[in-house]
Design a protein around this motif. Structure first.
Motif, mmCIF file in Angstrom:
data_model
loop_
_atom_site.group_PDB
_atom_site.id
_atom_site.type_symbol
_atom_site.label_atom_id
_atom_site.label_comp_id
_atom_site.label_asym_id
_atom_site.label_seq_id
_atom_site.Cartn_x
_atom_site.Cartn_y
_atom_site.Cartn_z
ATOM 1 N N SER A 171 71.868 27.185 73.360
ATOM 2 C CA SER A 171 73.334 27.226 73.478
ATOM 3 C C SER A 171 74.006 27.056 72.114
ATOM 4 N N ILE A 172 73.508 26.116 71.345
ATOM 5 C CA ILE A 172 74.146 25.848 70.051
ATOM 6 C C ILE A 172 73.917 27.021 69.090
ATOM 7 N N ILE A 173 72.755 27.648 69.211
ATOM 8 C CA ILE A 173 72.446 28.819 68.368
ATOM 9 C C ILE A 173 73.423 29.952 68.715
ATOM 10 N N LYS A 174 73.665 30.105 70.011
ATOM 11 C CA LYS A 174 74.602 31.139 70.474
ATOM 12 C C LYS A 174 76.022 30.811 69.992
ATOM 13 N N GLU A 175 76.332 29.544 70.046
ATOM 14 C CA GLU A 175 77.695 29.109 69.655
ATOM 15 C C GLU A 175 78.030 29.501 68.211
ATOM 16 N N VAL A 176 77.023 29.465 67.336
ATOM 17 C CA VAL A 176 77.317 29.836 65.938
ATOM 18 C C VAL A 176 77.122 31.339 65.689
ATOM 19 N N GLY A 177 76.808 32.061 66.736
ATOM 20 C CA GLY A 177 76.735 33.518 66.614
ATOM 21 C C GLY A 177 75.406 34.057 66.120
ATOM 22 N N LEU A 178 74.371 33.221 66.160
ATOM 23 C CA LEU A 178 73.055 33.712 65.734
ATOM 24 C C LEU A 178 72.294 34.250 66.950
ATOM 25 N N PRO A 179 71.465 35.297 66.757
ATOM 26 C CA PRO A 179 70.642 35.767 67.870
ATOM 27 C C PRO A 179 69.517 34.773 68.171
ATOM 28 N N GLN A 180 68.891 34.934 69.316
ATOM 29 C CA GLN A 180 67.799 34.032 69.710
ATOM 30 C C GLN A 180 66.613 34.205 68.761
ATOM 31 N N PRO A 181 66.169 33.130 68.110
ATOM 32 C CA PRO A 181 65.039 33.301 67.181
ATOM 33 C C PRO A 181 63.713 33.427 67.932
ATOM 34 N N PRO A 182 62.759 34.143 67.356
ATOM 35 C CA PRO A 182 61.436 34.203 67.993
ATOM 36 C C PRO A 182 60.705 32.879 67.801
ATOM 37 N N LYS A 183 59.658 32.662 68.592
ATOM 38 C CA LYS A 183 58.839 31.464 68.392
ATOM 39 C C LYS A 183 58.173 31.557 67.030
ATOM 40 N N SER A 184 58.094 30.430 66.375
ATOM 41 C CA SER A 184 57.529 30.451 65.038
ATOM 42 C C SER A 184 56.070 29.996 65.096
ATOM 43 N N ALA A 185 55.163 30.833 64.641
ATOM 44 C CA ALA A 185 53.735 30.481 64.603
ATOM 45 C C ALA A 185 52.983 31.556 63.837
ATOM 46 N N CYS A 186 51.784 31.245 63.402
ATOM 47 C CA CYS A 186 50.933 32.278 62.822
ATOM 48 C C CYS A 186 50.592 33.277 63.931
ATOM 49 N N PHE A 187 50.531 34.559 63.605
ATOM 50 C CA PHE A 187 50.313 35.543 64.681
ATOM 51 C C PHE A 187 48.920 35.398 65.291
ATOM 52 N N PHE A 188 47.994 34.763 64.547
ATOM 53 C CA PHE A 188 46.608 34.620 65.032
ATOM 54 C C PHE A 188 46.334 33.208 65.552
ATOM 55 N N CYS A 189 47.365 32.410 65.785
ATOM 56 C CA CYS A 189 47.131 30.996 66.128
ATOM 57 C C CYS A 189 46.344 30.837 67.435
ATOM 58 N N PRO A 190 45.269 30.068 67.411
ATOM 59 C CA PRO A 190 44.475 29.857 68.626
ATOM 60 C C PRO A 190 45.204 29.057 69.714
ATOM 61 N N PHE A 191 46.384 28.525 69.397
ATOM 62 C CA PHE A 191 47.171 27.858 70.441
ATOM 63 C C PHE A 191 47.907 28.852 71.337
ATOM 64 N N HIS A 192 47.950 30.116 70.959
ATOM 65 C CA HIS A 192 48.620 31.099 71.826
ATOM 66 C C HIS A 192 47.937 31.128 73.187
ATOM 67 N N ASN A 193 48.733 31.277 74.225
ATOM 68 C CA ASN A 193 48.127 31.423 75.544
ATOM 69 C C ASN A 193 47.838 32.910 75.811
ATOM 70 N N ALA A 194 47.197 33.174 76.942
ATOM 71 C CA ALA A 194 46.774 34.547 77.232
ATOM 72 C C ALA A 194 47.961 35.505 77.296
ATOM 73 N N GLU A 195 49.065 35.009 77.807
ATOM 74 C CA GLU A 195 50.259 35.859 77.913
ATOM 75 C C GLU A 195 50.752 36.280 76.516
ATOM 76 N N SER A 196 50.737 35.336 75.578
ATOM 77 C CA SER A 196 51.162 35.673 74.212
ATOM 78 C C SER A 196 50.221 36.705 73.590
ATOM 79 N N TRP A 197 48.939 36.500 73.804
ATOM 80 C CA TRP A 197 47.962 37.458 73.269
ATOM 81 C C TRP A 197 48.159 38.835 73.906
ATOM 82 N N ARG A 198 48.396 38.827 75.209
ATOM 83 C CA ARG A 198 48.573 40.098 75.924
ATOM 84 C C ARG A 198 49.782 40.847 75.352
ATOM 85 N N ARG A 199 50.863 40.093 75.124
ATOM 86 C CA ARG A 199 52.064 40.730 74.568
ATOM 87 C C ARG A 199 51.779 41.269 73.172
#
Ligand code: SF4
Length: 264
Positions: A171-199
């Motif tokens: 909400s606060i991000i929207k209030e200042v007019g910024l778009p929704q930021p993506p999740k921040s992580a290394c693209f190869f991070c082993p913490f990604h779940n299967a859905e993230s990998w699938r995407r």
């Protein structure tokens, strides 16, 4: 010295927005973004950082500094660089045969130490410790810890002080007019779940293929040392096979390495 460890994810962006709005309990002197590598961080996060965070900070007179891990010889080390160097260690939380993540050193080496080094260079010491704000919201309060482990660094959690959850951050991000930021992580991070990998496989096959390559390279290094194989997913098989197998029955909850996990 009041610093904020800026991870470029949703919570960090909300703190930047709060500072611009004058709504933080106490503003920060500087926001520090430890970039783990242009070849490692998700390109979408880096694009957002350069396209939105940097101009937004400039517009609001907020100091936002990008930091890198600099080695003794003056060169810059990235997580990808270390992982693919023949002699480099494997600092990311790769999955062991039982699916459990290995102990990681990536957050410490490429974020915590990088930020602390900047703080020390700029005057933090035991007598005058640097305040280090972290973007952890109430829905992930278990990630917050009292002690930084260093006597020249004191942690604080502005979103917890303000009782803000992830939804409030959007909400606060929207209030200042910024778009929704993506999740921040290394693209190869082993913490990604299967859905993230699938995407990743479907939407950005180039990054998925690089992750497959990385897993192979890591296992080549381990083979040479006589060590057992490790994986980027919890399924104890090569990434391209594991994700094919899991496409239709992904019941896991989110497990991405977003702001809190990565001390940002
Ligand atoms: S996103 Fe994952 S691999 Fe990257 S620094 Fe964080 S824990 Fe390590």
């Amino acid at each position: 010295m009041r610093t904020f460890s800026f991870g470029a994810g949703v919570q960090s962006t909300a703190v930047l927005a709060l500072q611009a709005l004058g709504k933080l309990p106490e503003p920060y002197d500087v926001f520090l973004f430890a970039n783990v590598g242009d070849d490692s961080e998700d390109p979408r996060s880096l694009d957002y950082y350069r396209e939105f965070h940097v101009p937004f900070a400039e517009k609001h007179g907020i100091e936002l500094i990008e930091l890198h891990r600099i080695l003794k010889d003056g060169s810059t080390e990235t997580i990808w660089g270390r992982l693919t160097s023949p002699s480099g260690s494997i600092p990311i939380p790769v999955r062991m045969g039982n699916g459990a993540p290995a102990t990681r050193g990536c957050t410490s080496d490429f974020k915590i130490r990088v930020i602390r080094r900047w703080q020390r260079k700029n005057g933090s010491c035991r007598e005058d410790p640097a305040i280090t704000g972290l973007g952890i919201s109430t829905d992930e309060i278990e990630r917050a810890r009292d002690n930084s482990g260093f006597d020249d660094q004191i942690l604080e959690y502005p979103l917890l002080q303000l009782q803000m959850n992830r939804k409030d951050c959007y909400s606060i991000i929207k209030e200042v007019g910024l778009p929704q930021p993506p999740k921040s992580a290394c693209f190869f991070c082993p913490f990604h779940n299967a859905e993230s990998w699938r995407r990743l496989r479907i939407e950005r096959p180039d990054l998925f293929d690089k992750s497959v390559y990385l897993e192979q390279e890591i296992n080549k290094k381990r083979d040479n040392l006589g060590k057992s194989k490790v994986w980027l997913t919890r399924y104890a098989k090569p990434l391209d096979i594991a994700i094919d197998d899991q496409l239709s029955f992904d019941l896991e909850g989110p497990e991405d390495c977003d702001s809190g996990y990565c001390f940002t």
